[in-house]
Design a protein around this motif. Structure first.
Motif, mmCIF file in Angstrom:
data_model
loop_
_atom_site.group_PDB
_atom_site.id
_atom_site.type_symbol
_atom_site.label_atom_id
_atom_site.label_comp_id
_atom_site.label_asym_id
_atom_site.label_seq_id
_atom_site.Cartn_x
_atom_site.Cartn_y
_atom_site.Cartn_z
ATOM 1 N N MET A 1 -8.685 1.334 -4.617
ATOM 2 C CA MET A 1 -8.690 0.207 -3.691
ATOM 3 C C MET A 1 -9.214 0.682 -2.331
ATOM 4 O O MET A 1 -8.489 1.316 -1.565
ATOM 5 C CB MET A 1 -7.273 -0.364 -3.560
ATOM 6 C CG MET A 1 -6.665 -0.792 -4.898
ATOM 7 S SD MET A 1 -4.951 -1.377 -4.736
ATOM 8 C CE MET A 1 -5.194 -2.864 -3.762
ATOM 9 N N GLU B 1 -12.902 0.651 -10.664
ATOM 10 C CA GLU B 1 -12.252 1.335 -11.779
ATOM 11 C C GLU B 1 -12.997 2.627 -12.062
ATOM 12 O O GLU B 1 -14.227 2.647 -12.107
ATOM 13 C CB GLU B 1 -12.238 0.463 -13.031
ATOM 14 C CG GLU B 1 -11.518 1.127 -14.207
ATOM 15 C CD GLU B 1 -11.446 0.250 -15.446
ATOM 16 O OE1 GLU B 1 -11.057 0.764 -16.512
ATOM 17 O OE2 GLU B 1 -11.785 -0.945 -15.342
ATOM 18 N N ASN C 1 -4.936 4.423 -4.164
ATOM 19 C CA ASN C 1 -4.470 3.980 -5.475
ATOM 20 C C ASN C 1 -3.803 2.610 -5.333
ATOM 21 O O ASN C 1 -3.771 2.012 -4.238
ATOM 22 C CB ASN C 1 -3.535 5.009 -6.118
ATOM 23 C CG ASN C 1 -2.261 5.252 -5.300
ATOM 24 O OD1 ASN C 1 -1.882 4.447 -4.441
ATOM 25 N ND2 ASN C 1 -1.587 6.364 -5.573
ATOM 26 N N GLU C 2 -3.259 2.102 -6.415
ATOM 27 C CA GLU C 2 -2.700 0.753 -6.399
ATOM 28 C C GLU C 2 -1.422 0.660 -5.574
ATOM 29 O O GLU C 2 -0.981 -0.435 -5.232
ATOM 30 C CB GLU C 2 -2.460 0.288 -7.836
ATOM 31 C CG GLU C 2 -3.752 0.076 -8.610
ATOM 32 C CD GLU C 2 -3.530 -0.379 -10.026
ATOM 33 O OE1 GLU C 2 -3.654 -1.602 -10.301
ATOM 34 O OE2 GLU C 2 -3.224 0.484 -10.888
ATOM 35 N N GLU C 3 -0.826 1.802 -5.243
ATOM 36 C CA GLU C 3 0.357 1.829 -4.377
ATOM 37 C C GLU C 3 -0.034 1.994 -2.906
ATOM 38 O O GLU C 3 0.839 2.078 -2.031
ATOM 39 C CB GLU C 3 1.299 2.974 -4.787
ATOM 40 C CG GLU C 3 2.061 2.737 -6.089
ATOM 41 C CD GLU C 3 1.168 2.841 -7.309
ATOM 42 O OE1 GLU C 3 0.402 3.821 -7.397
ATOM 43 O OE2 GLU C 3 1.229 1.935 -8.166
ATOM 44 N N ASN D 1 -11.820 -3.839 -5.596
ATOM 45 C CA ASN D 1 -11.333 -2.671 -6.330
ATOM 46 C C ASN D 1 -12.422 -2.054 -7.204
ATOM 47 O O ASN D 1 -13.348 -2.735 -7.664
ATOM 48 C CB ASN D 1 -10.158 -3.064 -7.228
ATOM 49 C CG ASN D 1 -8.924 -3.463 -6.442
ATOM 50 O OD1 ASN D 1 -8.887 -3.329 -5.219
ATOM 51 N ND2 ASN D 1 -7.918 -3.968 -7.120
ATOM 52 N N ILE E 1 -7.458 2.727 -10.915
ATOM 53 C CA ILE E 1 -8.018 1.720 -10.011
ATOM 54 C C ILE E 1 -8.032 2.288 -8.588
ATOM 55 O O ILE E 1 -7.040 2.831 -8.113
ATOM 56 C CB ILE E 1 -7.204 0.415 -10.045
ATOM 57 C CG1 ILE E 1 -7.193 -0.165 -11.474
ATOM 58 C CG2 ILE E 1 -7.771 -0.603 -9.052
ATOM 59 C CD1 ILE E 1 -8.567 -0.503 -12.011
#
Length: 237
Positions: A206, A157, A223-225, A155, A204
């Motif tokens: 990914m 940031e 994204n994190e989803e 990941n 974040i």
């Protein structure tokens, strides 16, 4: 076509002494900025009206990467306005007229107060002279990911240095991120990018890498989803 002269700097070349793709992208971005500023519809004009041009898609084709200290000419021209969208070509040539690289871009004019697309005002359209679009093989704006399992990478940031004046990740920064996951020796002749949503400070990212063929690499910056901020496609020679 609006043009400006350049010379390839040491800070812009890769380990082989050739212009890097990210530096080429910067030349094109700067060219469009210079153009808009020169005709009076640049950053201040847009900020005063709470508007911004956001990039929806890139397609860059490279015939040859210029080398250190080579003199180049960079050009740009819009060729279409429709609703809230605008299309613009770019090119880079040598002083003798050799075409080194060219590109197509699709932009969306955004109402930054309400964060929604805005119809392009007549005053803004009239500031530009539309030209015939460049002769090239135009790829679709949207990029379809292959039906295969991608490889997740570490990941990222979003940091302050990733942001531009709109306070979201600059479109060129996504390309820099994605290029970190290309195989060693991957010589890029075409890059496409589709921008889906904006990433902001602290978000974040990914990365997920797909290689359906040896000469094709796609990187989704999600994204994190698992929803993409940006999808990139690189083709190598």
């Amino acid at each position: 076509m609006y043009k400006f002269d350049g010379r390839i700097r040491y800070s812009e070349v890769d380990s082989e002494g050739k212009l890097s793709l990210e530096a080429l992208l910067n030349y094109f971005q700067d060219c469009s900025t210079f153009h808009s500023e020169e005709i009076g519809v640049g950053l201040k004009y847009l900020v005063d009206r709470q508007m911004a041009w956001l990039l929806s898609a890139w397609q860059i084709v490279v015939k040859r990467y210029p080398v250190l200290c080579e003199k180049v000419i960079i050009g740009t021209a819009p060729y279409e306005f429709k609703g809230f969208m605008g299309c613009r070509n770019f090119l880079m040539e040598t002083e003798s007229g050799e075409r080194l690289a060219y590109a197509n871009t699709v932009w969306t004019l955004m109402d930054m107060e309400h964060m929604r697309p805005a119809r392009i005002p007549k005053e803004l359209q009239d500031a530009y002279v539309l030209e015939e679009r460049l002769t090239m093989d135009y790829a679709p704006r949207k990029i379809a990911l292959p039906r295969m399992e991608g490889e997740l990478r570490e990941n990222l940031e979003v940091r302050q240095h990733h942001l531009d004046t709109n306070l979201h990740v600059n479109n060129g920064q996504y390309i820099r991120m994605a290029m970190e996951y290309l195989p060693e020796g991957f010589s890029i002749w075409q890059m496409r990018a589709e921008y889906k949503q904006q990433a902001h400070l602290g978000d974040i990212i990914m990365p997920k890498v797909y290689m359906p063929e040896e000469e094709v690499c796609l990187i989704a910056l999600n994204n994190e989803e698992g929803q993409p901020y940006c999808i990139t496609e690189f083709l190598c020679r």
